[in-house]
Enzyme design. Structure first.
Site, mmCIF file in Angstrom:
data_model
loop_
_atom_site.group_PDB
_atom_site.id
_atom_site.type_symbol
_atom_site.label_atom_id
_atom_site.label_comp_id
_atom_site.label_asym_id
_atom_site.label_seq_id
_atom_site.Cartn_x
_atom_site.Cartn_y
_atom_site.Cartn_z
ATOM 1 N N ASP A 30 0.852 -1.191 0.000
ATOM 2 C CA ASP A 30 0.000 0.000 0.000
ATOM 3 C C ASP A 30 0.888 1.240 0.000
ATOM 4 O OD1 ASP A 30 -3.208 0.579 0.997
ATOM 5 O OD2 ASP A 30 -1.762 2.227 1.105
ATOM 6 N N ASN A 86 -12.855 -3.075 2.710
ATOM 7 C CA ASN A 86 -13.825 -1.982 2.755
ATOM 8 C C ASN A 86 -14.764 -2.117 1.559
ATOM 9 O OD1 ASN A 86 -12.518 -0.792 5.015
ATOM 10 N ND2 ASN A 86 -11.003 0.129 3.656
ATOM 11 N N GLN A 93 -14.476 2.488 1.254
ATOM 12 C CA GLN A 93 -13.785 2.056 0.036
ATOM 13 C C GLN A 93 -13.506 3.274 -0.849
ATOM 14 O OE1 GLN A 93 -15.872 -0.872 -2.346
ATOM 15 N NE2 GLN A 93 -14.060 -1.300 -3.585
ATOM 16 N N VAL A 95 -10.971 2.835 -3.641
ATOM 17 C CA VAL A 95 -10.602 2.279 -4.958
ATOM 18 C C VAL A 95 -11.591 1.143 -5.253
ATOM 19 C CG1 VAL A 95 -8.835 1.136 -6.332
ATOM 20 C CG2 VAL A 95 -8.166 2.896 -4.666
ATOM 21 N N HIS A 99 -10.213 -5.449 -3.155
ATOM 22 C CA HIS A 99 -8.891 -5.691 -2.574
ATOM 23 C C HIS A 99 -9.007 -6.039 -1.103
ATOM 24 C CE1 HIS A 99 -9.793 -1.368 -2.364
ATOM 25 N NE2 HIS A 99 -9.152 -1.359 -1.208
ATOM 26 N N HIS A 101 -6.931 -5.751 2.319
ATOM 27 C CA HIS A 101 -5.783 -5.173 3.024
ATOM 28 C C HIS A 101 -5.227 -6.252 3.962
ATOM 29 C CE1 HIS A 101 -6.762 -0.787 2.298
ATOM 30 N NE2 HIS A 101 -7.951 -1.308 2.092
HETATM 31 P P1 AMP Z 1 -9.746 1.407 0.227
HETATM 32 O O1 AMP Z 1 -9.998 2.654 1.020
HETATM 33 O O2 AMP Z 1 -10.103 0.137 0.970
HETATM 34 O O3 AMP Z 1 -10.378 1.474 -1.143
HETATM 35 O O4 AMP Z 1 -8.182 1.299 0.056
HETATM 36 C C1 AMP Z 1 -7.481 1.792 -1.034
HETATM 37 C C2 AMP Z 1 -6.028 1.713 -0.665
HETATM 38 O O5 AMP Z 1 -5.271 1.815 -1.852
HETATM 39 C C3 AMP Z 1 -5.554 2.823 0.272
HETATM 40 O O6 AMP Z 1 -5.001 2.229 1.452
HETATM 41 C C4 AMP Z 1 -4.495 3.555 -0.559
HETATM 42 O O7 AMP Z 1 -3.391 3.981 0.232
HETATM 43 C C5 AMP Z 1 -4.085 2.491 -1.569
HETATM 44 N N1 AMP Z 1 -3.582 2.990 -2.838
HETATM 45 C C6 AMP Z 1 -4.157 3.907 -3.655
HETATM 46 N N2 AMP Z 1 -3.423 4.078 -4.775
HETATM 47 C C7 AMP Z 1 -2.368 3.223 -4.669
HETATM 48 C C8 AMP Z 1 -1.244 2.922 -5.507
HETATM 49 N N3 AMP Z 1 -1.058 3.538 -6.683
HETATM 50 N N4 AMP Z 1 -0.355 2.000 -5.066
HETATM 51 C C9 AMP Z 1 -0.524 1.388 -3.886
HETATM 52 N N5 AMP Z 1 -1.567 1.609 -3.056
HETATM 53 C C10 AMP Z 1 -2.464 2.532 -3.439
#
Ligand code: AMP
Ligand code: ZN
Length: 112
Positions: A30, A86, A93, A95, A99, A101
């Site tokens: 991350d 999430n 959430q 992204v 995924h 974590h």
């Molecule tokens: P979520 O809030 O569960 O959608 O988590 C998205 C996660 O993606 C967050 O912890 C971000 O820090 C991580 N993230 C976003 N862009 C990138 C990236 N380019 N490379 C690695 N992690 C990322």
């Protein structure tokens, strides 16, 4: 070209610190780690969230879940680890590509 950042990472179009990949999943660090070890486990296939899973994804989901303890062990997390998924804006959430974590490496706060 996809406008989904995780699809682009899986395709090698965006850089990421990849720690594991196989034909079905990619695992990378991350970018904003919340713990000493903070990995994201994503399917190569674009699935927006848990809500879109169907029985056709059962083998993929099992593969991802069973990979988690093996990743934790490879990261030296002998004491245990936390898995977070999430779902939707109300679940935090950000992204919209499914995924898991995987967090660990320090005593994590309780969930209560
Ligand atoms: P979520 O809030 O569960 O959608 O988590 C998205 C996660 O993606 C967050 O912890 C971000 O820090 C991580 N993230 C976003 N862009 C990138 C990236 N380019 N490379 C690695 N992690 C990322
Ligand atoms: Zn995607």
């Amino acid at each position: 070209m996809s406008d989904c950042i995780f699809c682009r990472i899986a395709a090698g179009e965006l850089p990421a610190d990849i720690v594991h990949e196989d034909e079905r999943v990619v695992v990378f660090k991350d970018i904003h780690p919340k713990a000493p070890v903070h990995l994201l486990v994503i399917p190569r296939q674009h699935i927006p969230s848990l809500r879109e899973l169907t029985p056709e994804h059962d083998a993929l989901v099992a593969h991802m879940v069973r990979l988690l303890p093996r990743l934790a062990e490879a990261q030296g997390l002998k004491d245990g680890f936390r898995t977070v998924v999430n779902t939707g804006p109300g679940g935090g959430q950000e992204v919209f590509h499914l995924h898991f974590h995987l967090l660990g490496g320090k005593r994590l706060p309780g969930m209560a």
